[in-house]
Structure formats: C-alpha cells, structure tokens
Design a protein around this motif. Structure first.
Motif, PDB file in Angstrom:
ATOM      1  N   THR A   1       8.442  -1.243   5.951  1.00  0.00           N
ATOM      2  CA  THR A   1       7.906   0.013   4.997  1.00  0.00           C
ATOM      3  C   THR A   1       9.395   0.332   4.185  1.00  0.00           C
ATOM      4  OG1 THR A   1       6.416   0.714   6.603  1.00  0.00           O
ATOM      5  CG2 THR A   1       7.088   2.222   5.011  1.00  0.00           C
ATOM      6  N   VAL A   2       9.041   0.828   2.895  1.00  0.00           N
ATOM      7  CA  VAL A   2      10.058   1.471   2.157  1.00  0.00           C
ATOM      8  C   VAL A   2       9.572   2.572   1.697  1.00  0.00           C
ATOM      9  CG1 VAL A   2       8.926   0.456   0.110  1.00  0.00           C
ATOM     10  CG2 VAL A   2      11.477   0.990  -0.023  1.00  0.00           C
TER      11      VAL A   2
ATOM     12  N   VAL B   1       0.702  -1.229   0.049  1.00  0.00           N
ATOM     13  CA  VAL B   1      -0.024   0.071  -0.003  1.00  0.00           C
ATOM     14  C   VAL B   1       0.896   1.108   0.092  1.00  0.00           C
ATOM     15  CG1 VAL B   1      -1.764   1.273   1.118  1.00  0.00           C
ATOM     16  CG2 VAL B   1      -1.797  -1.020   1.305  1.00  0.00           C
ATOM     17  N   GLU B   2       0.868   2.077  -0.984  1.00  0.00           N
ATOM     18  CA  GLU B   2       1.611   3.158  -1.337  1.00  0.00           C
ATOM     19  C   GLU B   2       0.587   4.463  -0.780  1.00  0.00           C
ATOM     20  OE1 GLU B   2       2.271   0.990  -5.305  1.00  0.00           O
ATOM     21  OE2 GLU B   2       0.499   1.405  -3.781  1.00  0.00           O
ATOM     22  N   SER B   3       1.556   5.257  -0.347  1.00  0.00           N
ATOM     23  CA  SER B   3       0.885   6.650   0.254  1.00  0.00           C
ATOM     24  C   SER B   3       1.742   8.019   0.055  1.00  0.00           C
ATOM     25  CB  SER B   3       0.419   6.596   1.690  1.00  0.00           C
ATOM     26  OG  SER B   3       1.421   6.504   2.414  1.00  0.00           O
TER      27      SER B   3
ATOM     28  N   ASP C   1      11.465 -11.823 -10.803  1.00  0.00           N
ATOM     29  CA  ASP C   1      10.426 -10.593 -11.033  1.00  0.00           C
ATOM     30  C   ASP C   1       9.844  -9.958 -10.146  1.00  0.00           C
ATOM     31  OD1 ASP C   1       9.373 -12.675 -14.047  1.00  0.00           O
ATOM     32  OD2 ASP C   1      11.157 -11.221 -13.818  1.00  0.00           O
ATOM     33  N   TYR C   2       9.309  -8.664 -10.192  1.00  0.00           N
ATOM     34  CA  TYR C   2       8.406  -7.849  -9.275  1.00  0.00           C
ATOM     35  C   TYR C   2       7.095  -8.589  -9.626  1.00  0.00           C
ATOM     36  CZ  TYR C   2      12.368  -4.908  -8.286  1.00  0.00           C
ATOM     37  OH  TYR C   2      13.631  -4.217  -7.892  1.00  0.00           O
ATOM     38  N   ASN C   3       6.599  -9.443  -8.637  1.00  0.00           N
ATOM     39  CA  ASN C   3       5.317  -9.920  -8.913  1.00  0.00           C
ATOM     40  C   ASN C   3       3.978  -9.524  -7.743  1.00  0.00           C
ATOM     41  OD1 ASN C   3       7.290 -12.797  -8.829  1.00  0.00           O
ATOM     42  ND2 ASN C   3       5.854 -12.516 -10.737  1.00  0.00           N
ATOM     43  N   TYR C   4       4.420  -8.499  -7.040  1.00  0.00           N
ATOM     44  CA  TYR C   4       3.399  -7.910  -6.368  1.00  0.00           C
ATOM     45  C   TYR C   4       3.478  -6.408  -6.233  1.00  0.00           C
ATOM     46  CZ  TYR C   4       3.326 -12.694  -4.462  1.00  0.00           C
ATOM     47  OH  TYR C   4       3.373 -13.948  -4.148  1.00  0.00           O
ATOM     48  N   TRP C   5       2.349  -5.876  -6.427  1.00  0.00           N
ATOM     49  CA  TRP C   5       2.302  -4.311  -6.848  1.00  0.00           C
ATOM     50  C   TRP C   5       1.174  -3.843  -5.724  1.00  0.00           C
ATOM     51  CZ3 TRP C   5       5.371  -2.092 -10.626  1.00  0.00           C
ATOM     52  CH2 TRP C   5       6.130  -2.934 -11.200  1.00  0.00           C
ATOM     53  N   GLY C   6       1.601  -2.465  -5.560  1.00  0.00           N
ATOM     54  CA  GLY C   6       0.574  -1.512  -4.868  1.00  0.00           C
ATOM     55  C   GLY C   6      -0.444  -1.146  -5.866  1.00  0.00           C
TER      56      GLY C   6
ATOM     57  N   CYS D   1       5.644   2.891   1.433  1.00  0.00           N
ATOM     58  CA  CYS D   1       5.041   1.709   0.979  1.00  0.00           C
ATOM     59  C   CYS D   1       4.841   0.647   1.992  1.00  0.00           C
ATOM     60  CB  CYS D   1       5.543   1.074  -0.464  1.00  0.00           C
ATOM     61  SG  CYS D   1       5.189  -0.508  -0.865  1.00  0.00           S
ATOM     62  N   VAL D   2       3.931   0.226   2.538  1.00  0.00           N
ATOM     63  CA  VAL D   2       3.687  -0.862   3.560  1.00  0.00           C
ATOM     64  C   VAL D   2       3.601  -1.934   3.052  1.00  0.00           C
ATOM     65  CG1 VAL D   2       2.744  -1.217   5.703  1.00  0.00           C
ATOM     66  CG2 VAL D   2       3.014   1.171   5.072  1.00  0.00           C
TER      67      VAL D   2
END
Length: 119
Positions: free
Chosen positions: A78-79, A5-7, A105-110, A22-23
């Motif tokens: 968190t990033v 989850v981004e904010s 690969d980047y398999n998970y996305w916000g 990003c949490v």
C-alpha cells in the motif's frame, strides 16, 4: 498484471488534511515505483509524488513540497499520500500508478479518487 485501488478522497475545507491510500495486487513483486497523479476537468494530468518500492526514495512536484508526504507499507503493498494544508487548487481526481519491470513508464493505473477542497 498489477491492479491498483485508491481510496480516501472526499470534500474538505482549505487548510484541512486528507490521507489517500492505494492498494496494489497482482504481480506486485515487479513494482519499481508507485506514484500519485492528479487531473481536474479540462486540465492535463499532473505528476504529484512518487516513491521507489525497494528503497523508499521520494519525489515531489514543487507545488506540493512541504505539504504532501508519500509513504508505503511494503507488507501491505500500500502507498499513501498524506495531504496537509490543502488548497482549492489541489482539487482533482487523484490516481495511483505503478511503474514495473516492463519499462520506465507508469503502465498501471487505479480508478481514481476525488479530492475537493472548498475555500
């Protein structure tokens, strides 16, 4: 298995700063690296920065080197992406993504957070 989850996005003027967060939740123990990507309407998705979860090694695309800093808080899973000296060309929807033990690969996305920089 990993949720992101981004904010932190918003509308700012050129030269201003923003910090995106990003949490990560779920199977966070499987995360190898977390990255930030951005995409503007009609444009291809672009890699911005990444950080390895364990060692904290960082990677940046040339266009943001010296202006953006990626970091992580391992305890909070968190990033962050600290964006300084923002330019109108930085305007985009910014996405957080996770690479895990599944593969390279980047398999998970916000869901994305919008950054708009006015000139």
């Amino acid at each position: 298995q990993v949720q992101l989850v981004e904010s932190g996005g918003g509308l700012v003027q050129a030269g201003d700063s923003l910090r995106l967060s990003c949490v990560a939740s779920g199977r966070t123990f499987s995360i190898g690296r977390l990255g930030w990507f951005r995409q503007a309407p009609g444009k291809e998705r672009e890699f911005v920065a990444a950080i390895t979860w364990s060692a904290g090694s960082t990677y940046y695309t040339d266009s943001v080197k010296g202006r953006f800093t990626i970091s992580r808080d391992k305890a909070k899973y968190t990033v962050y992406l600290q964006m300084n000296s923002l330019k109108p060309e930085d305007t985009a929807n910014y996405y957080c993504a996770a690479q895990t033990s599944r593969g390279p690969d980047y398999n998970y996305w916000g869901q994305g957070t919008q950054v708009t920089v006015s000139s």
